[in-house]
Design a protein around this motif. Structure first.
Motif, mmCIF file in Angstrom:
data_model
loop_
_atom_site.group_PDB
_atom_site.id
_atom_site.type_symbol
_atom_site.label_atom_id
_atom_site.label_comp_id
_atom_site.label_asym_id
_atom_site.label_seq_id
_atom_site.Cartn_x
_atom_site.Cartn_y
_atom_site.Cartn_z
ATOM 1 N N GLY A 277 0.813 -1.219 0.000
ATOM 2 C CA GLY A 277 0.000 0.000 0.000
ATOM 3 C C GLY A 277 0.835 1.253 0.000
ATOM 4 N N ASN A 278 1.940 1.236 0.736
ATOM 5 C CA ASN A 278 2.842 2.384 0.746
ATOM 6 C C ASN A 278 3.572 2.532 -0.583
ATOM 7 O OD1 ASN A 278 2.821 3.826 3.342
ATOM 8 N ND2 ASN A 278 3.393 1.864 4.236
ATOM 9 N N ILE A 279 4.008 1.416 -1.132
ATOM 10 C CA ILE A 279 4.667 1.458 -2.443
ATOM 11 C C ILE A 279 3.714 2.019 -3.495
ATOM 12 C CG2 ILE A 279 5.608 0.020 -4.307
ATOM 13 C CD1 ILE A 279 6.707 -1.845 -2.096
ATOM 14 N N GLU A 280 2.455 1.603 -3.423
ATOM 15 C CA GLU A 280 1.461 2.082 -4.387
ATOM 16 C C GLU A 280 1.317 3.598 -4.334
ATOM 17 O OE1 GLU A 280 -3.218 1.361 -5.638
ATOM 18 O OE2 GLU A 280 -2.611 1.093 -3.559
ATOM 19 N N MET A 281 1.288 4.178 -3.130
ATOM 20 C CA MET A 281 1.180 5.635 -3.023
ATOM 21 C C MET A 281 2.338 6.328 -3.723
ATOM 22 S SD MET A 281 -0.295 7.006 0.600
ATOM 23 C CE MET A 281 0.979 6.274 1.615
ATOM 24 N N VAL A 282 3.550 5.843 -3.465
ATOM 25 C CA VAL A 282 4.741 6.433 -4.087
ATOM 26 C C VAL A 282 4.675 6.291 -5.602
ATOM 27 C CG1 VAL A 282 7.249 6.208 -4.335
ATOM 28 C CG2 VAL A 282 6.197 6.126 -2.054
ATOM 29 N N GLU A 283 4.318 5.118 -6.072
ATOM 30 C CA GLU A 283 4.287 4.884 -7.519
ATOM 31 C C GLU A 283 3.195 5.687 -8.205
ATOM 32 O OE1 GLU A 283 4.125 0.618 -7.858
ATOM 33 O OE2 GLU A 283 6.324 0.433 -7.681
ATOM 34 N N LEU A 284 2.054 5.873 -7.543
ATOM 35 C CA LEU A 284 0.985 6.699 -8.112
ATOM 36 C C LEU A 284 1.462 8.148 -8.264
ATOM 37 C CD1 LEU A 284 -2.165 5.381 -6.191
ATOM 38 C CD2 LEU A 284 -1.747 5.205 -8.657
ATOM 39 N N ALA A 285 2.127 8.649 -7.236
ATOM 40 C CA ALA A 285 2.639 10.025 -7.299
ATOM 41 C C ALA A 285 3.654 10.177 -8.424
ATOM 42 C CB ALA A 285 3.261 10.412 -5.959
ATOM 43 N N ARG A 286 4.544 9.219 -8.524
ATOM 44 C CA ARG A 286 5.588 9.305 -9.557
ATOM 45 C C ARG A 286 5.011 9.132 -10.957
ATOM 46 N NH1 ARG A 286 10.743 6.030 -6.828
ATOM 47 N NH2 ARG A 286 11.020 7.454 -5.056
ATOM 48 N N SER A 287 3.872 8.460 -11.057
ATOM 49 C CA SER A 287 3.278 8.221 -12.381
ATOM 50 C C SER A 287 2.817 9.508 -13.053
ATOM 51 C CB SER A 287 2.100 7.247 -12.260
ATOM 52 O OG SER A 287 0.963 7.872 -11.667
ATOM 53 N N VAL A 288 2.571 10.556 -12.275
ATOM 54 C CA VAL A 288 2.160 11.837 -12.869
ATOM 55 C C VAL A 288 3.326 12.837 -12.914
ATOM 56 C CG1 VAL A 288 -0.225 11.516 -12.158
ATOM 57 C CG2 VAL A 288 1.323 12.828 -10.669
ATOM 58 N N GLY A 289 4.533 12.358 -12.530
ATOM 59 C CA GLY A 289 5.717 13.207 -12.615
ATOM 60 C C GLY A 289 6.153 13.831 -11.307
ATOM 61 N N ALA A 290 5.427 13.565 -10.209
ATOM 62 C CA ALA A 290 5.807 14.104 -8.897
ATOM 63 C C ALA A 290 6.891 13.229 -8.277
ATOM 64 C CB ALA A 290 4.594 14.179 -7.975
ATOM 65 N N SER A 291 7.666 13.808 -7.379
ATOM 66 C CA SER A 291 8.600 13.010 -6.584
ATOM 67 C C SER A 291 7.855 12.496 -5.361
ATOM 68 C CB SER A 291 9.819 13.845 -6.177
ATOM 69 O OG SER A 291 9.417 14.960 -5.389
ATOM 70 N N ALA A 292 8.436 11.506 -4.673
ATOM 71 C CA ALA A 292 7.733 10.942 -3.517
ATOM 72 C C ALA A 292 8.684 10.185 -2.608
ATOM 73 C CB ALA A 292 6.610 10.009 -3.973
ATOM 74 N N LYS A 293 8.485 10.375 -1.294
ATOM 75 C CA LYS A 293 9.168 9.625 -0.242
ATOM 76 C C LYS A 293 8.282 9.647 0.997
ATOM 77 C CE LYS A 293 12.260 11.624 2.397
ATOM 78 N NZ LYS A 293 11.384 12.043 3.531
ATOM 79 N N PHE A 294 8.626 8.865 2.012
ATOM 80 C CA PHE A 294 7.871 8.893 3.260
ATOM 81 C C PHE A 294 8.100 10.206 3.995
ATOM 82 C CE2 PHE A 294 7.813 3.994 4.019
ATOM 83 C CZ PHE A 294 6.777 3.880 3.113
ATOM 84 N N THR A 295 7.054 10.690 4.677
ATOM 85 C CA THR A 295 7.245 11.826 5.590
ATOM 86 C C THR A 295 7.847 11.354 6.907
ATOM 87 O OG1 THR A 295 5.057 11.584 6.567
ATOM 88 C CG2 THR A 295 5.249 13.061 4.690
ATOM 89 N N GLY A 296 7.721 10.088 7.193
ATOM 90 C CA GLY A 296 8.215 9.547 8.457
ATOM 91 C C GLY A 296 8.355 8.054 8.349
ATOM 92 N N SER A 297 7.644 7.329 9.210
ATOM 93 C CA SER A 297 7.807 5.877 9.274
ATOM 94 C C SER A 297 6.908 5.131 8.299
ATOM 95 C CB SER A 297 7.531 5.389 10.699
ATOM 96 O OG SER A 297 6.269 5.816 11.141
ATOM 97 N N GLY A 298 6.016 5.822 7.618
ATOM 98 C CA GLY A 298 5.145 5.173 6.643
ATOM 99 C C GLY A 298 3.693 5.508 6.870
#
Length: 334
Positions: A277-298
């Protein structure tokens, strides 16, 4: 007189989770959510329970909903812990406290257990109120240490200083937790980032991905303590990434910041198990050209977007997957 104090969620911009491992990070707090404490003089000392502290329920559904909302522990242990730590700090430093009692209440709308430092926000707001009530000044670096000590020493929760430093200063802060500095001073070297021009940030989160910070840090700390080479290399690289991000920030190099944010997460993914689920959030963000990382522990992510067109695409794709997206209102108090 009622004393009312506030504290805010923290967004780890870059470098986490190296803050607990003699690394370097940059973080800020933002006012989209808030933890609030009210404190007023009363004959006896009383801590009033809130929603997270309920012990009576209408049915099993309500009990389970409450656990999903706040976890198993609630906030009473936090308030008790910070009151104890404040009292002992004053006693050690020969600070005489007025002979008076208080009633304290708290509430928070910060999404819990998503790596947004909701627990330390409650602690910070409470310590602010105690300082005002007893007219005690504690410098920000020590203030952050006291808040951390509640979680690590009193409650046995693995955590780092980053959240508490950002919340104590209420400004964007570059933090250097070099081991020699930490051992000499007892805290890191903190540089408030004045007049910086941050790129366009978003924060996204999915509440059903919540997990306590100890879930991540306990295993990582054990690996760090035995000096696992892969962990030590990652911590070194996260510190370098933070330095490079700071330089890019000063140069307003948005592309470099974008790349470093992505690298920060990719390094983490190669080191620590990350839920789908966390990987999906990152990949969805990157799919539109945004960067993405955790704000903290997940459970929540932070990243940059180029313009409103990209933000709207990001908002739509996240909304279609039941993920909330906000633009953080970054606090920079004078």
């Amino acid at each position: 007189m009622i004393i009312e104090t506030y504290s805010y969620p923290r967004a780890a911009v870059i470098g986490n989770p190296s803050d607990g491992y003699f690394g370097k990070t940059i973080a800020f707090v933002f006012s989209n959510f808030v933890a609030k404490v009210q404190l007023y003089q009363t004959p006896q000392l009383e801590i009033k329970p809130q929603r997270a502290d309920k012990t009576t329920y209408n049915n099993l559904d309500e009990l389970v909903d409450n656990i999903n909302f706040a976890g198993y522990y609630g906030g009473m242990r936090l308030i008790k812990g910070i009151v104890k730590v404040f009292y002992e700090y004053c006693k050690r430093n020969n600070i005489k406290l007025a002979s008076k009692n208080f009633t304290i209440t708290y509430n928070s709308n910060i999404p819990l257990r998503l790596g947004l430092a909701g627990s330390s926000a409650i602690l910070t707001a409470c310590l602010k109120a105690l300082c005002l009530f007893y007219e005690v000044y504690i410098e920000p670096a020590i203030f952050a240490n006291l808040v951390l000590s509640v979680e690590t020493n009193e409650l046995g929760i693995s955590a780092g200083l980053q959240d508490r430093v950002a919340q104590a200063y209420e400004k964007p802060v570059f933090m250097n937790f070099d081991k020699k500095i930490m051992e000499k001073e007892g805290y890191g070297k903190y540089e408030v980032l004045h007049n910086v021009h941050f790129p366009n940030f978003y924060i996204a989160f999915r509440k059903n991905l919540s997990e306590g910070t100890e879930t991540v840090h306990n295993n990582l700390k054990a690996r760090f303590d035995i000096k696992e080479a892969k962990v030590l290399q990652a911590m070194k690289r996260w510190a370098q990434i933070t330095e490079e991000f700071k330089a890019a920030l000063e140069k307003r190099d948005k592309q470099k910041m974008h790349e470093l944010i992505n690298e920060n997460f990719d390094l983490r993914r190669n080191l620590i198990p990350v839920s789908q689920g966390n990987i999906e959030m990152v990949e969805l963000a990157r799919s539109v050209g945004a960067s993405a990382k955790f704000t903290g522990s997940g459970g929540a992510i932070i990243g940059t977007y180029a313009d409103e067109i990209m933000y709207n695409k990001l908002h739509d794709i996240m909304n279609n997957n039941e993920i909330e997206v906000i633009k953080p209102n970054i606090i920079n108090n004078n």
